[in-house]
Design an enzyme around this catalytic site. Structure first.
Site, PDB file in Angstrom:
ATOM      1  N   HIS A 147      11.381 -32.300 -78.339  1.00  0.00           N
ATOM      2  CA  HIS A 147      12.541 -31.806 -79.090  1.00  0.00           C
ATOM      3  C   HIS A 147      13.950 -31.636 -78.032  1.00  0.00           C
ATOM      4  O   HIS A 147      15.177 -31.636 -78.416  1.00  0.00           O
ATOM      5  CB  HIS A 147      12.530 -30.485 -79.900  1.00  0.00           C
ATOM      6  N   ASP A 177       4.965 -31.626 -79.626  1.00  0.00           N
ATOM      7  CA  ASP A 177       6.483 -31.363 -79.013  1.00  0.00           C
ATOM      8  C   ASP A 177       6.384 -31.582 -77.511  1.00  0.00           C
ATOM      9  O   ASP A 177       6.937 -30.672 -76.772  1.00  0.00           O
ATOM     10  CB  ASP A 177       6.796 -30.241 -79.472  1.00  0.00           C
ATOM     11  N   SER A 250      13.273 -24.005 -73.722  1.00  0.00           N
ATOM     12  CA  SER A 250      12.312 -25.171 -73.905  1.00  0.00           C
ATOM     13  C   SER A 250      11.818 -26.138 -73.014  1.00  0.00           C
ATOM     14  O   SER A 250      12.682 -27.041 -72.098  1.00  0.00           O
ATOM     15  CB  SER A 250      12.925 -25.999 -75.159  1.00  0.00           C
TER      16      SER A 250
END
Length: 508
Positions: A147, A177, A250
């Site tokens: 993402h 992901d 992230s």
């Protein structure tokens, strides 16, 4: 940048949120998605009256300085530019905000719950997202989150010494992901290795990343739990940590005290968008498997068994004479699939694959997907109280299933454009002891609308809006029709172990 004059959030928003940590900083706002809090027993907070740990390289001294010095040069900041297309109205704005995630992705629907908190974007406006990553080889291969780089027009990485490089995306895997990127032109990047052992709850960990775009930041904590599911995909198997991590982290790594990567930061649980000590990491074992395929082929190829399954509830276990409520109950073995060809039948309970115990349907999905297509698997089943072992030759997952937003349909029992009730279902006719009519509720999100209105696993939904339903497709169609008719609630007839009654279920 925060708009102090923006309208207050609607009261229906959940105070409990799961926040994606990277590529979410579009216009500086937080992106969040909802999920249950019922995670079970946790290890305690890292710093609560606990003696400071010793460094791995300097016994007798406190802190993690030596460890950080060793690993931090391998951690990078990842900055992407996204051509953000918007379905704008005639005024050129979008009242619902613009999701940075691909339509139909497991994360896009969560973004839509939060009423335009990204502000108003015009068509094809270029926006910037930030995240983290880390080198896994000296020639510039690096890991980050899917993402973070999804739909990126360009990717830049900044190393710990401040140098900026252009990177290219080698491959991505939406279901886990994860993404693999590559920086060309150098052969001597600092890099880190993955931990080959299994981390333990209570072990010390150090997280490194790029929170809020500030640059390399280090935090420490412990592993709080393992095997967490946050409804992101059928392959959920997250490590939960309490080391403070925030938006922009992230794709960043979490290390054990030997300096090996035990996980990749991907989401946090948060009421405010900031860290409250509940973070989720993709385990190193999963990352290694996915990254190897991305490096070799640019895509992830998964095996396929061809069954529809549901969890074994306590009631189902008792009715089948099982001692524990574990395994994956087969609702259907689809025609012309490896399962059907091997003789797996509805009502079978899959208890192990190649000797590895199967606790639930997620464990089955992980075991099968980790194997190579055309490989042979020994499937242990329980059929009418009798244990059997069946040899199955797995197949490659069909392309149409790979493209399917499995987190939308498989895990949540809903589809894009259909109200999310927070439950999964299976045809009653294919579940032992459930009867012939309706659909059985196989799993309920404790924070979803269904749970709030008393729906429980094992209940049978007989009709929706006066229309009988016999499978998940008919249920979704009935809900969609009610919503298109402008209804805010729909009447559901539900059979429980005690009686049959009606529930007015909110749908929008």
């Amino acid at each position: 940048m925060t708009d102090t004059n923006q309208r207050p959030r609607r009261q229906i928003w959940s105070a409990r949120r799961l926040t994606l940590l990277g590529s979410a900083a579009v216009l500086g706002s937080a992106l969040a998605f909802g999920g249950p809090l019922g995670y079970g027993r946790l290890a305690g907070q890292a710093f609560a009256a606990t003696p400071a740990p010793q460094t791995v390289n300097a016994p007798g001294q406190t802190g993690f300085a030596d460890l950080v010095t060793k690993v931090k040069p391998a951690v990078i900041s990842v900055r992407v530019r996204i051509d953000q297309g918007v379905n704008a109205d005639e005024s050129g704005s979008d009242d619902q905000g613009a999701s940075p995630f691909m339509q139909g992705s497991p994360f896009e629907k969560f973004f839509r719950q939060f009423d335009g908190q990204q502000g108003h974007l015009h068509r094809h406006q270029m926006v910037t997202g930030v995240g983290s990553g880390f080198f896994i080889s000296p020639d510039g291969y690096a890991v980050t989150n899917y993402h973070v780089v999804d739909h990126a027009k360009s990717v830049e990485v900044t190393t710990d010494d401040g140098h900026i490089y252009t990177a290219k995306v080698i491959g991505t895997d939406q279901k886990t992901d994860l993404a693999l990127i590559k920086v060309d032109g150098k052969k001597d990047f600092a890099y880190v290795d993955f931990e080959s052992g299994t981390p333990r709850v209570g072990d010390w960990v150090v997280a490194v990343g790029n929170p809020y775009g500030l640059g390399g930041t280090v935090t420490a904590g412990i592993i709080s739990a393992e095997g967490r599911a946050i409804s992101a995909s059928p392959y959920d198997d997250y490590i939960q940590i309490d080391a403070p991590i925030n938006k922009g982290n992230s794709g960043g790594p979490t290390f054990d005290t030997s300096g090996k990567v035990i996980g990749v930061n991907t989401a946090i649980y948060s009421p405010s968008g900031g860290s409250v000590g509940i973070g989720f990491d993709i385990p190193a074992s999963t990352v290694k498997m996915i990254v190897t395929q991305l490096k070799d082929k640019g895509v992830v190829t998964r095996s396929w068994l061809g069954v529809q399954v549901q969890p074994v509830t306590a009631g189902i276990a008792e009715s089948l004479g099982m001692k524990k409520a574990e395994g994956a109950l087969v609702d259907q073995a689809e025609a012309d699939t490896p399962a059907a060809k091997a003789g797996i039948q509805p009502g079978d309970v899959i208890t192990a694959v190649n000797g590895n115990s199967i606790k639930d349907s997620r464990a089955l999905a992980r075991e099968i997907s980790a194997m190579a297509p055309d490989s042979s698997a020994k499937i242990d089943i329980l059929r009418k109280g009798e244990a059997k072992t069946i040899d199955v030759t797995l197949a490659k997952m069909p392309d149409h299933l790979k493209k399917q937003a499995s987190a939308d349909e498989d895990e949540n029992g809903s589809a894009r454009g259909v109200p999310h009730l927070g439950l999964t279902v299976a045809p009653a006719s294919e579940v032992a002891g459930a009867g012939e009519k309706g659909v059985v509720v196989t799993n309920v999100d404790p924070d979803g609308p269904a749970a709030e209105h008393g729906v429980q696993s094992g209940d049978v939904i007989l009709s929706v809006g006066g229309k009988s339903v016999s499978d998940g497709g008919e249920l979704r169609q009935a809900l969609k029709q009610a919503k298109s008719d402008g209804k805010h609630d729909v009447l559901m007839r539900v059979k429980t172990s005690d009686n049959t009654h009606f529930i007015a279920m909110p749908i929008g």
